[in-house]
Motif scaffolding. Structure first.
Motif, mmCIF file in Angstrom:
data_model
loop_
_atom_site.group_PDB
_atom_site.id
_atom_site.type_symbol
_atom_site.label_atom_id
_atom_site.label_comp_id
_atom_site.label_asym_id
_atom_site.label_seq_id
_atom_site.Cartn_x
_atom_site.Cartn_y
_atom_site.Cartn_z
ATOM 1 N N SER A 251 36.810 32.262 47.870
ATOM 2 C CA SER A 251 37.425 31.294 46.958
ATOM 3 C C SER A 251 38.701 31.844 46.349
ATOM 4 N N LEU A 252 38.695 33.117 45.998
ATOM 5 C CA LEU A 252 39.907 33.744 45.464
ATOM 6 C C LEU A 252 40.996 33.796 46.530
ATOM 7 N N ALA A 253 40.597 34.103 47.765
ATOM 8 C CA ALA A 253 41.567 34.148 48.855
ATOM 9 C C ALA A 253 42.161 32.762 49.106
ATOM 10 N N ALA A 254 41.319 31.723 49.058
ATOM 11 C CA ALA A 254 41.809 30.363 49.272
ATOM 12 C C ALA A 254 42.800 29.956 48.191
ATOM 13 N N SER A 292 33.753 39.493 66.391
ATOM 14 C CA SER A 292 32.613 39.824 65.536
ATOM 15 C C SER A 292 32.731 39.127 64.183
ATOM 16 N N PRO A 293 31.663 38.458 63.714
ATOM 17 C CA PRO A 293 31.722 37.762 62.417
ATOM 18 C C PRO A 293 31.916 38.700 61.242
ATOM 19 N N PHE A 294 31.598 39.998 61.423
ATOM 20 C CA PHE A 294 31.773 40.949 60.332
ATOM 21 C C PHE A 294 33.249 41.175 60.007
ATOM 22 N N LEU A 295 34.124 40.829 60.951
ATOM 23 C CA LEU A 295 35.556 40.987 60.708
ATOM 24 C C LEU A 295 36.086 39.919 59.754
ATOM 25 N N GLN A 296 35.321 38.842 59.539
ATOM 26 C CA GLN A 296 35.810 37.756 58.689
ATOM 27 C C GLN A 296 36.002 38.225 57.253
ATOM 28 N N SER A 297 35.039 38.981 56.714
ATOM 29 C CA SER A 297 35.180 39.460 55.335
ATOM 30 C C SER A 297 36.337 40.439 55.224
ATOM 31 N N ILE A 298 36.535 41.241 56.275
ATOM 32 C CA ILE A 298 37.680 42.158 56.277
ATOM 33 C C ILE A 298 38.981 41.372 56.257
ATOM 34 N N LEU A 299 39.046 40.348 57.086
ATOM 35 C CA LEU A 299 40.255 39.522 57.152
ATOM 36 C C LEU A 299 40.512 38.817 55.824
ATOM 37 N N LEU A 305 44.934 40.447 49.687
ATOM 38 C CA LEU A 305 45.899 41.474 49.289
ATOM 39 C C LEU A 305 47.324 41.052 49.629
ATOM 40 N N ILE A 306 47.502 40.461 50.812
ATOM 41 C CA ILE A 306 48.838 40.014 51.217
ATOM 42 C C ILE A 306 49.343 38.918 50.295
ATOM 43 N N ALA A 307 48.466 37.944 49.998
ATOM 44 C CA ALA A 307 48.874 36.835 49.139
ATOM 45 C C ALA A 307 49.272 37.320 47.750
ATOM 46 N N ILE A 308 48.511 38.265 47.215
ATOM 47 C CA ILE A 308 48.817 38.797 45.880
ATOM 48 C C ILE A 308 50.114 39.599 45.904
ATOM 49 N N SER A 309 50.325 40.387 46.962
ATOM 50 C CA SER A 309 51.523 41.235 47.022
ATOM 51 C C SER A 309 52.795 40.422 47.161
ATOM 52 N N PHE A 310 52.702 39.215 47.726
ATOM 53 C CA PHE A 310 53.879 38.388 47.918
ATOM 54 C C PHE A 310 54.227 37.553 46.685
ATOM 55 N N THR A 311 53.346 37.504 45.693
ATOM 56 C CA THR A 311 53.608 36.689 44.510
ATOM 57 C C THR A 311 53.932 37.570 43.321
ATOM 58 N N ARG A 312 54.691 37.023 42.407
ATOM 59 C CA ARG A 312 55.081 37.734 41.204
ATOM 60 C C ARG A 312 54.867 36.850 39.999
#
Length: 318
Positions: A251-254, A292-299, A305-312
């Motif tokens: 939800s935070l990522a969305a 592998s579905p375990f990669l979803q949480s990693i992604l 992290l990318i979304a947060i780093s691009f915003t100010r």
């Protein structure tokens, strides 16, 4: 490096309005959709797209509530626990006419506690909601130690059946989206929430009841999370105290991917819809490509992290 600089510049430009970087979020959504349609022919099939929308619906409801809190300048990491509590309550032996309202009322109580802790008691939102998440998860596990129970038939039907070829889960999504948009765009509460996230001192000087509005935002967030839990319980046909935990980060990522700044005041529900669709498409695409579905949480974590780093932070008002 040049591409990163362009993206950062564009995102800063988007953040000058209350809408945040919703335009860039939509562009990213289109790029991912085109990529998946090329690498997998099944992606664009009617059956797969319908399944994608059904899978996205619980996440969208939870993310819409998260958007309300984030716009108010808060953060709620207890939403996954509230989802689990809602599934546990609705799968209990209680009659449906009692279980469903009780799940929503319990969620509202959790939201009120979160609001009091983060508002009048001035605890950090992460500390406050992480504490309640632990308590709520314990209560949910007490009610439903293992997955199971009897979910009301109408919830199962509303989560899995179709009307005129359209999944009823889409109706849940559309209803939640319309309600969140109306609250934030057409009510005084929504205006106050945006003002609070933009500049708390300015909101206080303008006579806004800051603490009460913050509590209201957390209550709305928890109720939306409970609605997501009810839909999830119907989709999996059981109660599961741990089923909602992955939705906390998702939800935070969305919200972040949709252009809403996690510092508050900038963004909106249309961006959250875009972010939820993006995450659902990525999960769906990985399944189609046998990743592998375990990669979803990693992604999800990487995207957050990318979304947060691009915003100010850009504060409106004082």
């Amino acid at each position: 490096m040049a591409i990163v600089s362009v993206l950062k510049g564009a995102l800063r430009g988007q953040a000058r309005s209350r809408r945040g970087a919703q335009g860039l979020a939509f562009l990213l959504l289109v790029i991912v959709a085109l990529f998946l349609s090329v690498v997998s022919e099944r992606f664009t099939s009617v059956a797969n797209l319908s399944n994608l929308l059904i899978q996205m619906a619980p996440l969208l409801l939870v993310a819409l509530g998260q958007t309300v809190v984030v716009l108010a300048g808060g953060l709620d990491v207890s939403v996954g626990a509230v989802v689990g509590l809602a599934t546990a309550i609705v799968a209990s032996a209680l009659p449906p006419e009692i279980a469903v309202p009780l799940a929503l009322l319990a969620a509202a109580a959790v939201g009120a506690v979160n609001g009091v802790l983060a508002g009048p008691l001035r605890l950090h939102p992460i500390v406050a909601t992480l504490s309640t998440a632990s308590i709520v998860t314990g209560i949910a596990l007490t009610l439903r130690p293992t997955p199971g129970g009897n979910v009301p038939d109408f919830l199962i039907a509303s989560a899995n059946e179709r009307i005129l070829g359209l999944p009823l889960a889409v109706v849940w999504s559309a209803g939640g989206l319309a309600l969140a948009w109306w609250i934030l765009s057409r009510t005084r509460l929504g205006l106050h929430i945006l003002s609070l996230g933009g500049s708390t001192p300015n909101a206080r000087l303008n006579g806004i009841a800051v603490q009460r509005r913050l509590i209201a935002a957390y209550v709305l967030c928890a109720v939306f999370a409970a609605a997501g839990g009810l839909l999830l319980a119907g989709r999996i046909s059981s109660g599961d105290a741990m089923a909602g935990l992955p939705l906390t980060v998702s939800s935070l990522a969305a919200v972040a991917l949709g252009g809403t700044q996690l510092t508050g005041g900038i963004g909106g529900v249309l961006g959250t819809l875009t972010g939820s669709l993006l995450l659902a498409m990525l999960a769906n695409g990985m399944n189609l490509m046998n990743v592998s579905p375990f990669l979803q949480s990693i992604l999800n974590g990487v995207l957050l992290l990318i979304a947060i780093s691009f915003t100010r932070r850009r504060q409106f008002g004082l």
